[in-house]
Write a protein that holds these residues in place. Structure first.
Motif, PDB file in Angstrom:
ATOM      1  N   THR A  81       0.806  -1.224   0.000  1.00 12.74           N
ATOM      2  CA  THR A  81       0.000   0.000   0.000  1.00 12.74           C
ATOM      3  C   THR A  81       0.840   1.276   0.000  1.00 12.74           C
ATOM      4  O   THR A  81       0.357   2.330  -0.398  1.00 12.74           O
ATOM      5  CB  THR A  81      -0.945   0.025   1.215  1.00 12.74           C
ATOM      6  N   SER A  82       2.092   1.168   0.468  1.00 13.06           N
ATOM      7  CA  SER A  82       2.939   2.363   0.456  1.00 13.06           C
ATOM      8  C   SER A  82       4.392   1.968   0.277  1.00 13.06           C
ATOM      9  O   SER A  82       4.820   0.902   0.719  1.00 13.06           O
ATOM     10  CB  SER A  82       2.774   3.165   1.745  1.00 13.06           C
ATOM     11  N   ILE A  83       5.133   2.827  -0.398  1.00 12.65           N
ATOM     12  CA  ILE A  83       6.572   2.639  -0.573  1.00 12.65           C
ATOM     13  C   ILE A  83       7.232   3.669   0.323  1.00 12.65           C
ATOM     14  O   ILE A  83       7.061   4.880   0.144  1.00 12.65           O
ATOM     15  CB  ILE A  83       6.978   2.797  -2.047  1.00 12.65           C
ATOM     16  N   GLY A  84       7.957   3.198   1.315  1.00  8.83           N
ATOM     17  CA  GLY A  84       8.417   4.045   2.401  1.00  8.83           C
ATOM     18  C   GLY A  84       9.590   4.948   2.070  1.00  8.83           C
ATOM     19  O   GLY A  84      10.109   4.987   0.945  1.00  8.83           O
ATOM     20  N   LYS A  85      10.017   5.650   3.072  1.00 10.57           N
ATOM     21  CA  LYS A  85      11.112   6.612   2.989  1.00 10.57           C
ATOM     22  C   LYS A  85      12.406   5.932   2.547  1.00 10.57           C
ATOM     23  O   LYS A  85      12.846   4.954   3.144  1.00 10.57           O
ATOM     24  CB  LYS A  85      11.281   7.250   4.374  1.00 10.57           C
ATOM     25  N   TYR A  86      12.991   6.442   1.445  1.00  8.86           N
ATOM     26  CA  TYR A  86      14.292   5.973   0.948  1.00  8.86           C
ATOM     27  C   TYR A  86      14.327   4.474   0.631  1.00  8.86           C
ATOM     28  O   TYR A  86      15.401   3.860   0.632  1.00  8.86           O
ATOM     29  CB  TYR A  86      15.408   6.277   1.951  1.00  8.86           C
ATOM     30  N   THR A  87      13.193   3.872   0.319  1.00  6.57           N
ATOM     31  CA  THR A  87      13.138   2.417   0.143  1.00  6.57           C
ATOM     32  C   THR A  87      14.136   1.912  -0.900  1.00  6.57           C
ATOM     33  O   THR A  87      14.830   0.922  -0.680  1.00  6.57           O
ATOM     34  CB  THR A  87      11.716   1.968  -0.233  1.00  6.57           C
ATOM     35  N   PHE A  88      14.203   2.580  -2.053  1.00  9.49           N
ATOM     36  CA  PHE A  88      15.113   2.160  -3.124  1.00  9.49           C
ATOM     37  C   PHE A  88      16.169   3.234  -3.407  1.00  9.49           C
ATOM     38  O   PHE A  88      16.731   3.287  -4.501  1.00  9.49           O
ATOM     39  CB  PHE A  88      14.320   1.838  -4.396  1.00  9.49           C
ATOM     40  N   TYR A  89      16.459   4.048  -2.443  1.00  9.18           N
ATOM     41  CA  TYR A  89      17.429   5.141  -2.591  1.00  9.18           C
ATOM     42  C   TYR A  89      18.780   4.588  -3.058  1.00  9.18           C
ATOM     43  O   TYR A  89      19.326   3.645  -2.501  1.00  9.18           O
ATOM     44  CB  TYR A  89      17.600   5.832  -1.245  1.00  9.18           C
ATOM     45  N   GLY A  90      19.313   5.185  -4.119  1.00  9.85           N
ATOM     46  CA  GLY A  90      20.656   4.830  -4.582  1.00  9.85           C
ATOM     47  C   GLY A  90      20.754   3.510  -5.316  1.00  9.85           C
ATOM     48  O   GLY A  90      21.871   3.003  -5.524  1.00  9.85           O
ATOM     49  N   CYS A  91      19.620   2.948  -5.752  1.00 13.79           N
ATOM     50  CA  CYS A  91      19.654   1.720  -6.564  1.00 13.79           C
ATOM     51  C   CYS A  91      19.945   2.138  -8.003  1.00 13.79           C
ATOM     52  O   CYS A  91      19.049   2.156  -8.867  1.00 13.79           O
ATOM     53  CB  CYS A  91      18.343   0.955  -6.442  1.00 13.79           C
ATOM     54  N   SER A  92      21.187   2.442  -8.254  1.00 15.35           N
ATOM     55  CA  SER A  92      21.579   3.123  -9.493  1.00 15.35           C
ATOM     56  C   SER A  92      21.498   2.243 -10.737  1.00 15.35           C
ATOM     57  O   SER A  92      21.517   2.754 -11.853  1.00 15.35           O
ATOM     58  CB  SER A  92      22.997   3.687  -9.347  1.00 15.35           C
ATOM     59  N   SER A  93      21.413   0.910 -10.574  1.00 11.16           N
ATOM     60  CA  SER A  93      21.321   0.015 -11.735  1.00 11.16           C
ATOM     61  C   SER A  93      19.879  -0.310 -12.112  1.00 11.16           C
ATOM     62  O   SER A  93      19.635  -0.962 -13.138  1.00 11.16           O
ATOM     63  CB  SER A  93      22.080  -1.292 -11.456  1.00 11.16           C
ATOM     64  N   LEU A  94      18.936   0.148 -11.297  1.00 14.14           N
ATOM     65  CA  LEU A  94      17.518  -0.117 -11.555  1.00 14.14           C
ATOM     66  C   LEU A  94      17.079   0.668 -12.784  1.00 14.14           C
ATOM     67  O   LEU A  94      17.217   1.885 -12.838  1.00 14.14           O
ATOM     68  CB  LEU A  94      16.705   0.293 -10.331  1.00 14.14           C
ATOM     69  N   THR A  95      16.568  -0.051 -13.820  1.00 14.08           N
ATOM     70  CA  THR A  95      16.211   0.630 -15.071  1.00 14.08           C
ATOM     71  C   THR A  95      14.713   0.896 -15.214  1.00 14.08           C
ATOM     72  O   THR A  95      14.319   1.859 -15.872  1.00 14.08           O
ATOM     73  CB  THR A  95      16.685  -0.189 -16.284  1.00 14.08           C
ATOM     74  N   SER A  96      13.911   0.058 -14.619  1.00 19.69           N
ATOM     75  CA  SER A  96      12.464   0.292 -14.710  1.00 19.69           C
ATOM     76  C   SER A  96      11.779  -0.270 -13.477  1.00 19.69           C
ATOM     77  O   SER A  96      12.269  -1.216 -12.858  1.00 19.69           O
ATOM     78  CB  SER A  96      11.864  -0.341 -15.966  1.00 19.69           C
ATOM     79  N   VAL A  97      10.650   0.293 -13.143  1.00 17.68           N
ATOM     80  CA  VAL A  97       9.872  -0.197 -12.010  1.00 17.68           C
ATOM     81  C   VAL A  97       8.395   0.043 -12.288  1.00 17.68           C
ATOM     82  O   VAL A  97       8.008   1.090 -12.828  1.00 17.68           O
ATOM     83  CB  VAL A  97      10.299   0.498 -10.692  1.00 17.68           C
ATOM     84  N   THR A  98       7.594  -0.970 -11.976  1.00 19.37           N
ATOM     85  CA  THR A  98       6.142  -0.837 -12.089  1.00 19.37           C
ATOM     86  C   THR A  98       5.563  -0.829 -10.690  1.00 19.37           C
ATOM     87  O   THR A  98       5.747  -1.779  -9.918  1.00 19.37           O
ATOM     88  CB  THR A  98       5.543  -2.010 -12.903  1.00 19.37           C
ATOM     89  N   ILE A  99       4.907   0.252 -10.365  1.00 19.94           N
ATOM     90  CA  ILE A  99       4.293   0.400  -9.044  1.00 19.94           C
ATOM     91  C   ILE A  99       2.865  -0.141  -9.136  1.00 19.94           C
ATOM     92  O   ILE A  99       2.086   0.314  -9.977  1.00 19.94           O
ATOM     93  CB  ILE A  99       4.308   1.881  -8.616  1.00 19.94           C
ATOM     94  N   PRO A 100       2.506  -1.112  -8.304  1.00 17.43           N
ATOM     95  CA  PRO A 100       1.181  -1.728  -8.426  1.00 17.43           C
ATOM     96  C   PRO A 100       0.051  -0.787  -8.014  1.00 17.43           C
ATOM     97  O   PRO A 100       0.262   0.211  -7.319  1.00 17.43           O
ATOM     98  CB  PRO A 100       1.267  -2.932  -7.489  1.00 17.43           C
ATOM     99  N   SER A 101      -1.147  -1.138  -8.428  1.00 15.66           N
ATOM    100  CA  SER A 101      -2.312  -0.275  -8.200  1.00 15.66           C
ATOM    101  C   SER A 101      -2.779  -0.275  -6.750  1.00 15.66           C
ATOM    102  O   SER A 101      -3.696   0.473  -6.392  1.00 15.66           O
ATOM    103  CB  SER A 101      -3.471  -0.704  -9.112  1.00 15.66           C
TER     104      SER A 101
END
Length: 366
Positions: free
Chosen positions: A268-288
């Protein structure tokens, strides 16, 4: 010469005033003399002395702790291993803990660097104390049973020989805190198996396990704690199952080898700094299912080229996508009412933005 004599006299006085820590002693099955206190009618394994040095002759070799011990005609169940019981027993090579033991105390096996191979903690144990196995550099694997509900600060800190962990603690909710994660600095730890009954991955559980390459999170898990995988820089992909409803702050911060992440549709929520600095991440789909994207949630994900924000999201936090220099376009849906300060600051590759018609506030430097 007088100074030398005085020094040795002090040593003699210290030795002669050493206070015993135990109520009685008994010879264990392997011939070792072990020391015990009587606690609530049961026997707790303790050290010989109450302060350093904790033994006149330190235990060594293979250690078998019995499940019962007899003293003065009375039989006592051995239910706990006390604080500092085997502290700095560096010549111990193995330990067998009986099924009668329910707790392992603070510092119990700290710096037992001679312990080698696999450590099996029996299903009877419910708590493992602070620094219990810290600096046990010879351990290569450890199995934490489903009975464990509490693991203390730095319990396996700096076990640099540890390569695999099987984590079956079903209801473990208290597990270290900032700067004192349980497996911190276990830099050779590559394999993590999380049991199918585990419901919670506790705060800071696997922080800085920099060699961890993969993790499978079972469908039984409902929450991932704060900083659970912080600094796991060798992780390349992660799938968060549909059972998970919450992901803690900084849970995957600094996982700069992470190229893909699948977020389950119950979050239901993506918290503070959850993926901070994941520099190789190219795409992300946030669910509904997600309604809010937290403060700095994807900040400095510089490899991120696309992101899908669903219609369920109502707020985008401050710094949410700060420094995502690879983003070229973004669509903010009609559900969003507020965009936080500096939410897209430093996204210098951004060429187009579509802002939904429900947005009532856009923070400074967005």
């Amino acid at each position: 010469m007088k100074k030398a004599l005085s020094f040795f006299a002090v040593l003699w006085c210290l030795a002669s005033t050493q206070v015993w820590a135990y109520d009685f002693s008994a010879v264990a099955p392997n011939g070792q003399t072990l020391y015990y206190n009587i606690v609530d009618g049961n026997a707790q394994v303790t050290s010989q002395n109450s302060s350093f040095p904790y033994y006149s002759t330190y235990p060594m070799g293979a250690l078998d702790i019995p499940d019962t011990v007899i003293n003065g005609g009375n039989s006592y169940a051995v239910t706990s291993i006390g604080e500092r019981a085997f502290y700095y027993c560096s010549d111990l090579t193995s330990v067998t803990i009986p099924n009668s033991v329910t707790s392992i105390g603070n510092y119990a096996f700290m710096s037992c660097s001679g312990l080698t191979g696999a450590l099996t903690i029996p299903n009877s144990v419910t708590s493992i104390g602070d620094l219990a196995f810290e600096n046990c550099s010879g351990l290569t694997s450890v199995t934490i049973p489903n009975s464990v509900t509490c693991i203390g600060l730095s319990a396996f800190h700096n076990c640099i020989g540890l390569t695999s962990v099987t984590f079956n603690a079903i209801n473990c909710t208290t597990m270290g805190d900032d700067y004192y994660s349980v497996f911190k600095d276990c830099t050779n730890f590559t394999t993590l198996t999380i049991g199918n009954g585990v419901t919670n991955i506790p705060n800071y559980a696997f922080e800085y396990c920099s060699s961890l390459t993969s993790v499978t999170i079972p469908n039984s898990v409902t929450s991932i704690g704060d900083s659970a995988f912080y600094g796991c820089s060798s992780l390349t992909s992660v799938t968060i199952p549909n059972s998970v409803t919450s992901i803690g702050s900084e849970a995957f911060r600094g996982c700069n080898g992470l190229t893909s992440v699948a977020i389950g549709n119950s979050v239901t929520s993506i918290g503070k700094y959850t993926f901070y600095g994941c520099s190789s991440l190219t795409s992300v789909t946030i669910p509904s299912s997600v309604t809010s994207i937290g403060y700095g949630a994807f900040a400095y994900c510089s490899g991120l080229t696309s992101v899908t924000i669903p219609n369920s999201v109502t707020s985008i936090g401050n710094y949410a996508f700060w420094g995502c220099s690879g983003l070229t376009s973004v669509t903010i849906p009609n559900s969003v009412t507020s965009i936080g300060s500096e939410a897209f600051r430093g996204c210098n590759g951004l060429t187009s933005v579509a802002i939904g018609n429900s947005v009532t506030s856009i923070g400074k430097y967005t």
